[in-house]
Design a protein around this motif. Structure first.
Motif, PDB file in Angstrom:
ATOM      1  N   GLU A 130       0.833  -1.213   0.000  1.00 18.86           N
ATOM      2  CA  GLU A 130       0.000   0.000   0.000  1.00 18.86           C
ATOM      3  C   GLU A 130       0.866   1.260   0.000  1.00 18.86           C
ATOM      4  O   GLU A 130       0.609   2.192  -0.772  1.00 18.86           O
ATOM      5  CB  GLU A 130      -0.904   0.008   1.243  1.00 18.86           C
ATOM      6  N   ILE A 149      -8.302  -1.817  -0.865  1.00 17.13           N
ATOM      7  CA  ILE A 149      -6.983  -1.183  -0.920  1.00 17.13           C
ATOM      8  C   ILE A 149      -7.047   0.247  -1.462  1.00 17.13           C
ATOM      9  O   ILE A 149      -6.189   1.075  -1.150  1.00 17.13           O
ATOM     10  CB  ILE A 149      -6.016  -2.047  -1.774  1.00 17.13           C
ATOM     11  N   LYS A 167      -6.984   3.209   1.064  1.00 11.10           N
ATOM     12  CA  LYS A 167      -5.682   3.253   1.730  1.00 11.10           C
ATOM     13  C   LYS A 167      -4.645   3.935   0.835  1.00 11.10           C
ATOM     14  O   LYS A 167      -3.860   4.774   1.298  1.00 11.10           O
ATOM     15  CB  LYS A 167      -5.241   1.834   2.097  1.00 11.10           C
ATOM     16  N   ILE A 168      -4.668   3.600  -0.451  1.00 12.20           N
ATOM     17  CA  ILE A 168      -3.741   4.215  -1.409  1.00 12.20           C
ATOM     18  C   ILE A 168      -4.036   5.714  -1.549  1.00 12.20           C
ATOM     19  O   ILE A 168      -3.121   6.536  -1.606  1.00 12.20           O
ATOM     20  CB  ILE A 168      -3.817   3.504  -2.775  1.00 12.20           C
ATOM     21  N   ALA A 206      -0.331   4.480   5.663  1.00 14.57           N
ATOM     22  CA  ALA A 206      -0.851   3.123   5.453  1.00 14.57           C
ATOM     23  C   ALA A 206      -1.391   2.532   6.758  1.00 14.57           C
ATOM     24  O   ALA A 206      -2.468   1.941   6.786  1.00 14.57           O
ATOM     25  CB  ALA A 206       0.247   2.224   4.884  1.00 14.57           C
ATOM     26  N   GLU A 211      -5.304   1.589   7.787  1.00 11.94           N
ATOM     27  CA  GLU A 211      -5.645   0.211   8.172  1.00 11.94           C
ATOM     28  C   GLU A 211      -6.376   0.157   9.506  1.00 11.94           C
ATOM     29  O   GLU A 211      -7.101  -0.805   9.773  1.00 11.94           O
ATOM     30  CB  GLU A 211      -4.375  -0.644   8.237  1.00 11.94           C
TER      31      GLU A 211
END
Length: 251
Positions: A65, A121, A124-125, A193, A197
């Motif tokens: 990530e 994902i 998060k990116i 990141a 999470e």
């Protein structure tokens, strides 16, 4: 002389870390802070060893990530910095917006991004991208603007257009500034990141931290914090290695 100074600096750094560990051990041993809240360094090391396979399985996702988010931020930062350098009106219009964007705490926009894009994902990116984008853009733009005016006049006298000047002069000479921003952004990428999470997911160091926190396993919490620090240090070291290879003339 310079080599000797580097050795002295490394010794001082190692001694400082050892001093912190000794003070931490004394505080834990004397129970100045309750041991369940501040485990000893030995307890943290044992927790890391016992949960090594599980922690290692989470590290890969966090690194993936962070790397993707950082890479995308580099691309867009170069594009925006080039536009801002080429068009001064655009620079004056966008620069304040970039500064304002950094006044919004990452933890505040994270739930909104998750709400819009789900728990995969992608959010998060995007969060990592938003964290790294500003320092990267400013570093590259500063590098462009610090190019010697005489060099630019020389290129202009040879009838060079902006694109040629950009690739022959500006980009090579902005590399030092670029790598300075990249080192900062690399640490931001790991932290971004982990923060993303915390808000949800199936894998990653942030997910692992959330789970052990609910179980009040503070030794594992400290182990994961050390892992995050080590990941950031390794990423910065790798960037320094790339810097030494790409701008080898700096030395």
């Amino acid at each position: 002389m310079k080599k000797f100074q580097n050795i002295i600096n490394k010794i001082i750094s190692i001694l400082t870390v050892l001093l912190i560990i000794i003070i931490w051990s004394l505080i834990s041993y004397l129970e100045l802070v309750p041991k369940f809240m501040l485990p000893s360094p030995l307890d943290v090391v044992l927790a890391f060893i016992n949960d090594f396979k599980l922690i290692f399985s989470h590290i890969g996702i966090t690194l993936l990530e962070a790397t993707i988010g950082l890479f995308i931020s580099i691309i867009f930062s170069f594009i925006l910095a080039i536009i801002m350098d080429r068009y001064k009106l655009f620079d004056r219009a966008i620069y304040p917006i970039l500064v304002i964007s950094q006044t919004i705490p990452t933890i505040a926009i994270a739930p909104i991004i998750v709400l819009w894009f789900g728990f995969g994902i992608m959010p998060k990116i995007l969060l990592i991208f938003s964290t790294c984008f500003f320092p990267m853009t400013i570093s590259i733009l500063t590098g462009f603007k610090s190019v010697d005016e005489d060099m630019l006049k020389l290129m202009k006298s040879m009838d060079s257009n902006y694109i040629k000047t950009l690739f022959i002069v500006k980009i090579p000479l902005c590399m030092k500034s670029f790598f300075s921003g990249l080192k900062i952004s690399a640490t931001y990428a790991i932290v971004g990141a982990v923060v993303s999470e915390w808000l949800g997911g199936e894998k990653g160091i942030g997910v692992y931290m959330t789970r052990v926190k609910k179980g009040y396993a503070f030794d594992k919490m400290f182990a994961s914090i050390i892992v995050i620090s080590l990941l950031s240090l390794l990423l910065v070291w790798f960037i320094k290695f790339l810097e030494s290879k790409i701008i080898y003339w700096k030395e």
